[in-house]
Design a protein around this motif. Structure first.
Motif, short mmCIF file in Angstrom:
data_model
loop_
_atom_site.label_atom_id
_atom_site.label_comp_id
_atom_site.label_asym_id
_atom_site.label_seq_id
_atom_site.Cartn_x
_atom_site.Cartn_y
_atom_site.Cartn_z
N GLY A 58 0.79 -1.23 0.00
CA GLY A 58 0.00 0.00 0.00
C GLY A 58 0.81 1.27 0.00
N GLY A 59 2.14 1.20 0.11
CA GLY A 59 2.99 2.38 0.01
C GLY A 59 3.59 2.47 -1.39
N PHE A 60 4.61 3.29 -1.53
CA PHE A 60 5.30 3.44 -2.81
C PHE A 60 6.75 3.05 -2.62
CE2 PHE A 60 7.30 6.48 -6.04
CZ PHE A 60 7.09 5.62 -7.10
N SER A 61 7.18 1.99 -3.33
CA SER A 61 8.56 1.50 -3.19
C SER A 61 9.46 2.34 -4.10
CB SER A 61 8.63 0.02 -3.57
OG SER A 61 9.93 -0.48 -3.39
N ILE A 62 9.82 3.52 -3.64
CA ILE A 62 10.50 4.48 -4.50
C ILE A 62 11.90 4.03 -4.90
CG2 ILE A 62 11.49 5.83 -2.59
CD1 ILE A 62 10.88 8.36 -4.27
N ASP A 63 12.54 3.20 -4.10
CA ASP A 63 13.91 2.79 -4.36
C ASP A 63 14.05 2.09 -5.72
OD1 ASP A 63 16.56 2.78 -3.54
OD2 ASP A 63 16.42 0.78 -2.67
N THR A 64 13.14 1.17 -6.01
CA THR A 64 13.24 0.39 -7.25
C THR A 64 12.96 1.23 -8.49
OG1 THR A 64 12.89 -1.79 -6.29
CG2 THR A 64 12.11 -1.46 -8.55
N PRO A 65 11.85 1.96 -8.61
CA PRO A 65 11.65 2.75 -9.84
C PRO A 65 12.68 3.87 -10.01
CG PRO A 65 9.93 3.24 -8.22
CD PRO A 65 10.68 2.04 -7.72
N LEU A 66 13.18 4.43 -8.92
CA LEU A 66 14.22 5.45 -9.02
C LEU A 66 15.49 4.83 -9.60
CD1 LEU A 66 15.55 8.18 -8.49
CD2 LEU A 66 15.86 7.50 -6.10
N THR A 67 15.88 3.66 -9.10
CA THR A 67 17.06 2.98 -9.61
C THR A 67 16.89 2.63 -11.08
OG1 THR A 67 17.49 2.03 -7.41
CG2 THR A 67 18.58 0.99 -9.29
N TRP A 68 15.71 2.13 -11.44
CA TRP A 68 15.46 1.71 -12.83
C TRP A 68 15.52 2.91 -13.77
CZ3 TRP A 68 10.86 0.98 -16.27
CH2 TRP A 68 11.11 0.03 -17.27
N ALA A 69 14.91 4.03 -13.36
CA ALA A 69 14.94 5.23 -14.20
C ALA A 69 16.37 5.73 -14.38
CB ALA A 69 14.07 6.32 -13.58
N TYR A 70 17.15 5.65 -13.33
CA TYR A 70 18.56 6.07 -13.38
C TYR A 70 19.32 5.21 -14.39
CZ TYR A 70 22.91 7.97 -11.34
OH TYR A 70 24.11 8.61 -11.13
N VAL A 71 19.12 3.88 -14.31
CA VAL A 71 19.82 2.96 -15.20
C VAL A 71 19.37 3.15 -16.65
CG1 VAL A 71 20.12 0.52 -15.77
CG2 VAL A 71 20.25 1.28 -13.39
N LEU A 72 18.07 3.33 -16.87
CA LEU A 72 17.58 3.53 -18.23
C LEU A 72 18.22 4.76 -18.87
CD1 LEU A 72 13.75 2.79 -18.00
CD2 LEU A 72 15.51 1.40 -19.10
N ASP A 73 18.44 5.80 -18.07
CA ASP A 73 19.00 7.03 -18.62
C ASP A 73 20.46 6.87 -19.01
OD1 ASP A 73 18.57 10.00 -19.08
OD2 ASP A 73 20.31 10.05 -17.74
N MET A 74 21.17 5.89 -18.42
CA MET A 74 22.60 5.75 -18.68
C MET A 74 22.95 4.53 -19.51
SD MET A 74 23.98 4.29 -15.00
CE MET A 74 25.26 3.22 -15.65
N GLN A 75 21.99 3.63 -19.77
CA GLN A 75 22.35 2.31 -20.30
C GLN A 75 22.93 2.35 -21.72
OE1 GLN A 75 18.95 -0.27 -20.52
NE2 GLN A 75 17.77 1.06 -21.88
N GLU A 76 22.59 3.34 -22.53
CA GLU A 76 23.11 3.39 -23.88
C GLU A 76 24.16 4.48 -24.06
OE1 GLU A 76 20.41 2.59 -27.20
OE2 GLU A 76 18.75 2.51 -25.75
N ARG A 77 24.66 5.00 -22.98
CA ARG A 77 25.71 6.03 -23.06
C ARG A 77 27.08 5.37 -23.17
NH1 ARG A 77 23.38 10.95 -22.12
NH2 ARG A 77 21.33 10.90 -21.10
N SER A 78 28.11 6.18 -23.42
CA SER A 78 29.46 5.66 -23.57
C SER A 78 29.97 5.09 -22.25
CB SER A 78 30.40 6.77 -24.04
OG SER A 78 30.53 7.76 -23.03
N LEU A 79 31.00 4.25 -22.34
CA LEU A 79 31.55 3.63 -21.14
C LEU A 79 32.05 4.66 -20.13
CD1 LEU A 79 32.12 0.95 -19.75
CD2 LEU A 79 34.33 0.89 -20.92
N PRO A 80 32.78 5.71 -20.54
CA PRO A 80 33.17 6.73 -19.55
C PRO A 80 31.97 7.41 -18.90
CG PRO A 80 34.51 6.92 -21.53
CD PRO A 80 33.42 5.96 -21.85
N ALA A 81 30.92 7.67 -19.69
CA ALA A 81 29.73 8.31 -19.12
C ALA A 81 29.05 7.39 -18.12
CB ALA A 81 28.76 8.68 -20.25
#
Length: 575
Positions: free
Chosen positions: A86-109
Motif C-alpha cells: 500500500g505504500g510506494f517503493s521508491i527505491d526500485t523505480p528510481l534505480t530503474w529510471a537512473y539505469v535507463l537514462d545511462m544504459q546506452e551512453r558511452s563507457l566513460p559516461a
C-alpha cells in the motif's frame, strides 16, 4: 535463436514507453517468427525482469509461444514491485529510471554515472515532491516515473491495461525462476499459485539470488533449452534452502509444515517456550524527517539489495528489537512467516514494518525477510491479503516467504518499526497523495506484548535438512578430437593476455560496476588500473604454464623432468 530489443532501445525504432506497447510488439514478433521458413517447429520464449513482463504480454494476443521461461518478473508490475503493502517503493523505480537514462551512453559516461549513483539515489529518495526524485538524482525527468507517482493509489484503473495474462487458461506451459532476495518474489509466487490452482503446467525454481544475479540467466537459459526435450519437467518446485540447506525438490509450494510460535516479550526476548509473559507496552517515535532506513531488502538498488548487516539499524530508537536464545538444534523454515500483534499510533496513518533476522555465533545480525503495510482508515476497511485487521488495532502481517536453515547456536531476531526508507517511501503522516509530501508529521507508536494481547510470530517449520542436494558444478573433462587425443593448446603470450583481459573486463562491465563503485568510491579509476595489472600478470602466468604444459583440457599434466628448461625458464621468457 532470435533476440529482440524493446521498442526505442538499442537500435529498435520508436520510443520506449514502459509497459504500454509490449502486447502489440509481442504479437508482431510472434507473427514474424511463425512466418519464417526456418521456424517450422516450436517457438519458446525466455526473458527476465522487464523482459519477463514482455513474456507475460504474449499471452494477451492470439499468437503465443509454445512454452515460456520467465525469470524475476510478475504479471502485475505495479502490485508486485511499485506499491507493495500500500505504500510506494521508491527505491526500485528510481534505480530503474537512473539505469535507463545511462544504459546506452558511452563507457566513460556510465562510469561517471555509477560514481554518482549512491549519493544520487539517497538524495532522490528524499526529494520533495517525490515526483522530482529522478531529476534530483540524475538530472533526467522521465514521464513514466511521474505517471507512476501520479497513479500510486491502490486499485487505480490506469494500470488495468498493463496487467498481463489475466486469463490464466491462455497461458502456455511456463517455468518461473525466482530469487529469495528479489523484488519480484512475492508477485512471482502469486503468479505460480494462480497457475497451479488453475491446473496450468508450471514449474518453479527459487535460488538465493538478488535481482540480476548472473546465475539466474544461466539457469533460465538452461531451462529454456531443456524445455524443447520430450522429458522436460513442467511441474514441481526446485528451491535452495539458504543458510547451507542445499537444494530441495518439492511437489508443491508451499510445502506442508508444522508451526513454531515465538512470543515477543517486554524485556526484548523472542520466546519459543510457549510460557505466558506479562502484559507491557513498548513505544517509539517515528519522524518522517529522519526516516527509519531500510538496511537491505528486496530492491533493485545494488547498493542495498540483499541480506545486509543490521547493526546500525538496530541501534536506532525507532526500531524495537526482540532476540531469541541460541537454538539447540537446526531449524528449517520454508514458507511465509506470519506475525500477529497489537499496534497503535497517535496518527491513524502509520506504517508497520516487521523484519526477521538471523544472528550468527559472532553476534552479526543479517536480514532474512520482512513484511510491510501502510495502515490508514481507508485500508482498514479494505485489507490486502498480506494484512488482516482484528479488534482494536490487532493486526496480522504476512512476511515474504523464505526457505532458510537456522543453524544450531544461531539466534532469531525480530525488528518492529514504522519505516524502511527508501525500500518503502517514508510515510508523511498525512492523507496527501504521494506526489505531494509537503507536510511531514511525526507520530508515536505503541506495540502491546504479553498478557491477553501477545505479539506472536508463527514460523512454518520443516525440521532439519537431510539428504539435500548440495550446490555443485559438474566435473570438467578434457576436450578431445574425434580420435580421442587431447586437443593441443597453441597459445601465445599475446593470445593469453587478450583472453585474460577480455574475460575479466567483459564480465566486469556487466556484473560488477555497482558493487565495485560502492567499495572503491572515487578511487574506482585507480582500482581499475590495479585490476588491469593483475589481469596482465594472470594472463602472463597462464601463457607460461601453457608453454611448459602444452596439453589442453582443465586437468593437471605433469611432464617428465627436463634439464634443458633452465630451472623454470619458458619459451619466449627470461629465466
Amino acid at each position: 535463436m532470435v533476440v529482440q530489443s524493446c521498442r526505442g532501445t538499442f537500435g529498435s525504432g520508436g520510443s520506449f514507453d514502459p509497459l504500454h506497447d509490449e502486447v502489440d510488439d509481442g504479437q508482431a514478433t510472434m507473427r514474424w517468427l511463425r512466418a519464417q521458413s526456418w521456424a517450422a517447429g516450436r517457438v519458446h520464449s525466455w526473458g527476465g525482469s522487464y523482459f519477463g513482463v514482455t513474456q507475460w504480454a504474449y499471452c494477451d494476443g492470439a499468437d503465443r509461444p509454445d512454452a515460456m521461461g520467465i525469470a524475476i518478473s510478475a504479471r502485475c508490475f505495479d502490485d508486485a514491485i511499485l506499491y507493495p503493502g500500500g505504500g510506494f517503493s521508491i527505491d526500485t523505480p528510481l534505480t530503474w529510471a537512473y539505469v535507463l537514462d545511462m544504459q546506452e551512453r558511452s563507457l566513460p559516461a556510465k562510469a561517471r554515472a555509477l560514481l554518482r549513483a549512491r549519493r544520487g539515489f539517497r538524495r532522490g529518495a528524499l526529494a520533495i515532491p517525490p515526483a522530482d526524485a529522478v531529476r534530483v538524482a540524475r538530472g533526467a525527468d522521465p514521464q513514466f516515473f511521474r505517471d507512476w507517482v501520479e497513479h500510486s493509489d491502490q486499485g487505480d484503473p490506469w494500470w488495468n491495461p498493463m496487467h498481463f495474462a489475466q486469463d490464466i487458461d491462455t497461458v502456455p506451459p511456463v517455468t518461473l525462476v525466482a530469487g529469495w532476495q528479489d523484488l519480484f518474489l512475492v508477485g512471482q509466487l502469486a503468479d505460480h499459485a494462480a497457475l497451479r490452482d488453475a491446473g496450468r503446467p508450471v514449474r518453479l525454481i527459487i535460488g538465493d539470488w538478488v535481482h540480476g544475479a548472473p546465475e539466474i540467466t544461466v539457469i533460465g537459459v538452461r531451462e529454456a533449452l531443456r524445455s524443447f526435450t520430450p522429458d522436460a519437467r513442467t511441474e514441481g518446485v526446485h528451491l535452495e534452502v539458504t543458510g547451507g540447506g542445499g537444494w530441495q525438490e518439492l511437489n508443491s509450494w508451499p510445502p506442508p509444515h508444522a508451526t513454531v510460535t515465538a512470543a515477543l516479550t517486554a524485556d526484548g526476548r523472542l520466546d519459543l517456550s510457549g510460557a505466558e509473559s506479562p502484559a507491557a507496552a513498548a513505544t517509539y517515535r517515528y519522524d518522517p524527517a529522519d526516516p527509519t532506513p531500510d538496511a537491505g531488502g528486496r530492491t533493485l538498488n545494488p547498493f542495498s539489495a540483499g541480506r545486509r548487516r543490521q547493526r546500525a539499524r538496530e541501534r536506532r530508537r525507532d526500531v524495537l528489537v526482540f532476540t531469541g536464545a541460541p537454538l539447540p538444534d537446526d531449524l528449517v523454515v520454508i514458507g511465509a512467516p506470519e506475525i500477529t500483534l497489537s499496534f497503535a499510533s497517535t496518527n491513524p496513518r502509520a506504517d508497520l514494518f516487521v523484519r526477521l533476522c538471523e544472528v550468527d555465533s559472532r553476534g552479526v545480525s543479517r536480514a532474512l525477510t520482512d513484511g510491510y503495510r501502510r495502515l490508514s482508515p481507508e485500508a482498514a476497511g479494505n485489507d490486502a491479503d498480506d494484512t488482516r485487521s482484528h479488534d482494536a488495532g490487532r493486526v496480522t502481517l504476512e512476511l515474504a516467504p523464505l526457505a532458510h536453515r537456522f543453524a544450531a547456536g544461531s539466534r532469531m531476531r525480530v525488528q518492529v518499526s514504522s519505516g524502511a526508507h527508501p525500500l518503502h517511501l517514508r510515510n508523511s503522516g498525512t492523507d496527501d497523495p504521494v506526489r505531494d509530501h509537503s507536510r511531514l508529521i511525526p507520530s508515536d507508536q505503541i506495540l502491546h506484548v504479553g498478557g491477553s494481547t501477545p505479539a506472536l510470530l508463527a514460523l512454518p517449520a520443516q525440521g532439519t535438512v537431510s539428504g539435500s542436494e548440495p550446490s555443485r558444478h559438474p566435473p570438467f573433462t578434457a576436450a578431445c578430437h574425434d580420435d580421442g587425443m587431447p586437443l593441443a593448446r597453441r597459445l601465445t603470450l599475446g593470445d593469453a593476455v587478450a583472453i585474460g583481459l577480455g574475460s575479466m573486463i567483459g564480465a566486469g562491465v556487466f556484473a560488477v560496476w555497482a558493487p565495485a563503485v560502492g567499495v572503491a568510491g572515487s578511487g574506482i579509476l585507480i582500482a581499475l588500473a590495479i585490476a588491469a595489472v593483475v589481469a596482465y600478470c594472470n594472463a602472463a602466468a597462464s601463457a607460461q604454464l601453457a608453454a611448459v604444459h602444452p596439453v589442453a583440457g582443465g586437468r593437471t599434466h605433469t611432464p617428465a623432468p627436463r634439464s634443458d628448461r633452465g630451472g623454470g625458464s619458458w619459451p619466449g621468457g627470461a629465466s
